[in-house]
Scaffold this motif. Structure first.
Motif, short mmCIF file in Angstrom:
data_model
loop_
_atom_site.label_atom_id
_atom_site.label_comp_id
_atom_site.label_asym_id
_atom_site.label_seq_id
_atom_site.Cartn_x
_atom_site.Cartn_y
_atom_site.Cartn_z
N GLU A 32 0.82 -1.21 0.00
CA GLU A 32 0.00 0.00 0.00
C GLU A 32 0.86 1.27 0.00
OE1 GLU A 32 -2.85 -0.06 3.14
OE2 GLU A 32 -3.92 -1.82 2.37
N ASP A 33 2.09 1.17 0.51
CA ASP A 33 2.97 2.35 0.55
C ASP A 33 3.68 2.59 -0.78
OD1 ASP A 33 4.88 0.37 0.50
OD2 ASP A 33 5.70 0.78 2.49
N GLY A 34 3.37 1.74 -1.80
CA GLY A 34 3.97 1.92 -3.12
C GLY A 34 5.20 1.09 -3.36
N TYR A 35 5.81 0.58 -2.28
CA TYR A 35 6.98 -0.28 -2.42
C TYR A 35 6.53 -1.71 -2.73
CZ TYR A 35 9.91 3.38 -0.38
OH TYR A 35 10.58 4.56 -0.13
N HIS A 36 7.47 -2.52 -3.19
CA HIS A 36 7.19 -3.93 -3.42
C HIS A 36 7.70 -4.75 -2.23
CE1 HIS A 36 6.71 -2.53 -7.57
NE2 HIS A 36 6.02 -3.63 -7.78
N GLU A 37 6.92 -5.74 -1.83
CA GLU A 37 7.33 -6.68 -0.79
C GLU A 37 8.28 -7.69 -1.43
OE1 GLU A 37 7.21 -8.28 3.19
OE2 GLU A 37 6.41 -6.40 2.36
N VAL A 38 9.51 -7.75 -0.92
CA VAL A 38 10.51 -8.63 -1.51
C VAL A 38 10.96 -9.69 -0.51
CG1 VAL A 38 11.37 -6.85 -3.09
CG2 VAL A 38 12.47 -7.14 -0.86
N GLU A 39 11.55 -10.73 -1.05
CA GLU A 39 12.16 -11.79 -0.24
C GLU A 39 13.40 -12.21 -1.02
OE1 GLU A 39 10.11 -15.22 2.18
OE2 GLU A 39 10.37 -15.88 0.10
N MET A 40 14.57 -12.05 -0.43
CA MET A 40 15.79 -12.32 -1.18
C MET A 40 16.91 -12.75 -0.26
SD MET A 40 16.41 -8.37 -2.30
CE MET A 40 16.40 -7.03 -1.11
N ILE A 41 17.81 -13.55 -0.82
CA ILE A 41 19.01 -13.95 -0.09
C ILE A 41 20.20 -13.29 -0.77
CG2 ILE A 41 20.54 -15.88 0.49
CD1 ILE A 41 18.05 -17.58 0.93
N MET A 42 20.95 -12.52 0.02
CA MET A 42 22.10 -11.78 -0.48
C MET A 42 23.36 -12.21 0.24
SD MET A 42 20.50 -7.94 -0.88
CE MET A 42 19.73 -7.83 0.74
N THR A 43 24.49 -12.06 -0.44
CA THR A 43 25.77 -12.36 0.19
C THR A 43 26.82 -11.40 -0.37
OG1 THR A 43 27.30 -14.15 0.80
CG2 THR A 43 26.51 -14.15 -1.48
N THR A 44 27.81 -11.05 0.44
CA THR A 44 28.84 -10.10 0.02
C THR A 44 29.99 -10.83 -0.66
OG1 THR A 44 29.57 -10.14 2.33
CG2 THR A 44 28.41 -8.19 1.59
N VAL A 45 30.63 -10.13 -1.60
CA VAL A 45 31.77 -10.68 -2.33
C VAL A 45 32.98 -9.77 -2.14
CG1 VAL A 45 30.30 -11.82 -4.03
CG2 VAL A 45 31.15 -9.51 -4.50
N ASP A 46 34.15 -10.31 -2.45
CA ASP A 46 35.40 -9.60 -2.19
C ASP A 46 35.76 -8.63 -3.33
OD1 ASP A 46 37.58 -8.82 -0.78
OD2 ASP A 46 38.82 -10.54 -1.30
N LEU A 47 34.82 -7.75 -3.60
CA LEU A 47 35.03 -6.60 -4.48
C LEU A 47 34.48 -5.42 -3.71
CD1 LEU A 47 35.65 -5.27 -7.27
CD2 LEU A 47 33.29 -5.79 -7.91
N ALA A 48 35.32 -4.46 -3.40
CA ALA A 48 34.89 -3.43 -2.44
C ALA A 48 35.39 -2.05 -2.80
CB ALA A 48 35.40 -3.79 -1.04
N ASP A 49 34.55 -1.05 -2.53
CA ASP A 49 34.99 0.35 -2.54
C ASP A 49 35.79 0.60 -1.27
OD1 ASP A 49 33.50 0.71 -4.84
OD2 ASP A 49 31.82 1.70 -3.83
N ARG A 50 36.65 1.60 -1.32
CA ARG A 50 37.40 2.00 -0.13
C ARG A 50 36.95 3.40 0.29
NH1 ARG A 50 41.36 -1.13 1.55
NH2 ARG A 50 42.09 -2.83 0.21
N ILE A 51 36.57 3.50 1.55
CA ILE A 51 36.03 4.75 2.09
C ILE A 51 37.01 5.29 3.13
CG2 ILE A 51 34.04 5.84 3.21
CD1 ILE A 51 33.34 4.38 0.59
N GLU A 52 37.40 6.56 2.97
CA GLU A 52 38.26 7.21 3.96
C GLU A 52 37.50 8.36 4.61
OE1 GLU A 52 42.69 8.23 3.35
OE2 GLU A 52 41.69 10.18 3.23
N LEU A 53 37.46 8.34 5.92
CA LEU A 53 36.76 9.39 6.69
C LEU A 53 37.78 10.24 7.42
CD1 LEU A 53 34.07 7.00 8.25
CD2 LEU A 53 33.76 8.46 6.26
N GLU A 54 37.68 11.55 7.22
CA GLU A 54 38.61 12.47 7.86
C GLU A 54 37.83 13.61 8.50
OE1 GLU A 54 42.68 15.03 6.86
OE2 GLU A 54 41.47 14.19 5.22
N PRO A 55 38.04 13.86 9.81
CA PRO A 55 37.32 14.96 10.47
C PRO A 55 37.69 16.31 9.86
CG PRO A 55 38.42 13.53 12.07
CD PRO A 55 38.94 13.14 10.73
#
Length: 289
Positions: free
Chosen positions: A22-45
Motif C-alpha cells: 500500500e505504501d507503493g513499495y514492493h514486498e521482496v524476499e531475497m538472499i544476499m551475500t557479500t563478495v570480495d570486491l569493495a569500494d574504499r572509504i576514507e573518513l577524515e574529520p
C-alpha cells in the motif's frame, strides 16, 4: 585521525517480489551475500561543520544525492553532531550495476562515523538507521549472508554459503531499477524457492545452492536489455556452475568451484565485456579495513 573502511559489493542468490504494498513499495524476499570486491572509504574529520564527498569517479555524485552523504547527514541531525567530515570514495564496484555499491558506501560511512564520532551505536541500531537511507543499506551494515524481507530492511542473518569463485560481468549500460519494477508483471512470475536456497546454505550444499538461484527481475531486464541476456548465455556456455543477474542488473554473475574453469569463464568474458571480475565470496560479515 583518518579512518579507512571497506564497502563490499553484494550479489543476490535469490530475489523474489511477492506483491505491491500500500505504501507503493514492493514486498521482496531475497538472499544476499557479500563478495570480495569493495569500494574504499576514507573518513577524515573537518574543522568546519560540513559534509564533503571526494571522488574521482565522474558517475559518483558529490552532493546530497550520494548515499554516504545521506548517512553522514542522518547521523549529524539525529545525534546533534556539530563537527564535519570529508568522505573520500575510491570506487572499485561498478556504478549502477545491481551490486549495491552506493548502499555499501552508506553502510561503511555509518559504521565509520559511529567510531569517529564516538556514538556507541550497535550494528542493529546502525542497520535501523540504514533502512531510512535505502533498501539495501541495512543488509550492507551487517554484511555476510542474509535473508532480507519487507523492502529489504528486515534482515535474518545466515551462515556463509559454500565457498566458490564468483565471476562478475557488467555490460556498458545502465539499468533503471524503477523502470524494471514498473514493467514487472507480478501475476506471471516464476518465483524462486527461497526456502530451498536457505537450506542449501545452512547445509553447505553447493549443488543445491546452484540449482536454486533465481531472480524474478530477469524477466524484465533481459527483455529490455538483450546484451544482459547475451552475457548470461556466454557465461553459461563457458561453463559456470550457475549464472544469474544480480539485483535489477545489469551485472551478471557466475558461481564456479574450480580454479581452471573460473579462468576459462573469466578469460572468455573479457572478449565480450570491459568490466569483468573474478572474486571470492566473503563469508561471514564485513572486514572493517
Amino acid at each position: 585521525m583518518k579512518l579507512m573502511m571497506k564497502a563490499p559489493a553484494k550479489i543476490n542468490l535469490t530475489l523474489d517480489v511477492l506483491y505491491k504494498r500500500e505504501d507503493g513499495y514492493h514486498e521482496v524476499e531475497m538472499i544476499m551475500t557479500t563478495v570480495d570486491l569493495a569500494d574504499r572509504i576514507e573518513l577524515e574529520p573537518l574543522r568546519t561543520d560540513e559534509i564533503r564527498i571526494i571522488s574521482h569517479n565522474r558517475f559518483v555524485p558529490d552532493d546530497s544525492r550520494n548515499l554516504a552523504y545521506q548517512a553522514a547527514r542522518l547521523l549529524k541531525e539525529r545525534y546533534h553532531i556539530r563537527s564535519g567530515v570529508a568522505i573520500s570514495i575510491e570506487k572499485l564496484i561498478p556504478v549502477a550495476a545491481g551490486l549495491a555499491g552506493g548502499s555499501s558506501d552508506a553502510a561503511a560511512a555509518l559504521k565509520g562515523l559511529n567510531q569517529l564520532w564516538g556514538l556507541g551505536l550497535s550494528l542493529d541500531e546502525l542497520a535501523k538507521l540504514g533502512a531510512e537511507i535505502g533498501s539495501d543499506v541495512s543488509f550492507c551494515v551487517y554484511g555476510g549472508t542474509a535473508l532480507a524481507k519487507g523492502r529489504g530492511e528486515q534482515i535474518q542473518r545466515l551462515p556463509a554459503p559454500p565457498n566458490c569463485w564468483v565471476v562478475l560481468a557488467k555490460p556498458t549500460i545502465g539499468v533503471s531499477t524503477a523502470e524494471v519494477y514498473k514493467n514487472l508483471k507480478l501475476e506471471r512470475l516464476k518465483h524462486p524457492d527461497t526456502a530451498a536456497m536457505k537450506q542449501a546454505i545452512e547445509t553447505q550444499n553447493y549443488e543445491s545452492m546452484c540449482a536454486h538461484i533465481g531472480n524474478v527481475l530477469e524477466s524484465v531486464t533481459l527483455k529490455l536489455h538483450p546484451e544482459v541476456a547475451q552475457i548470461k548465455e556466454q557465461m553459461e556456455r563457458f561453463g559456470a556452475d550457475a549464472v544469474l543477474m544480480s539485483g535489477s542488473g545489469p551485472t551478471v554473475f557466475g558461481l564456479i568451484q574450480h580454479d581452471s574453469r573460473m579462468h576459462r569463464v573469466y578469460n572468455g568474458l573479457r572478449g565480450f565485456c570491459d568490466q569483468v571480475y573474478a572474486v571470492r565470496l566473503l563469508g561471514d560479515g564485513n572486514p572493517v579495513a
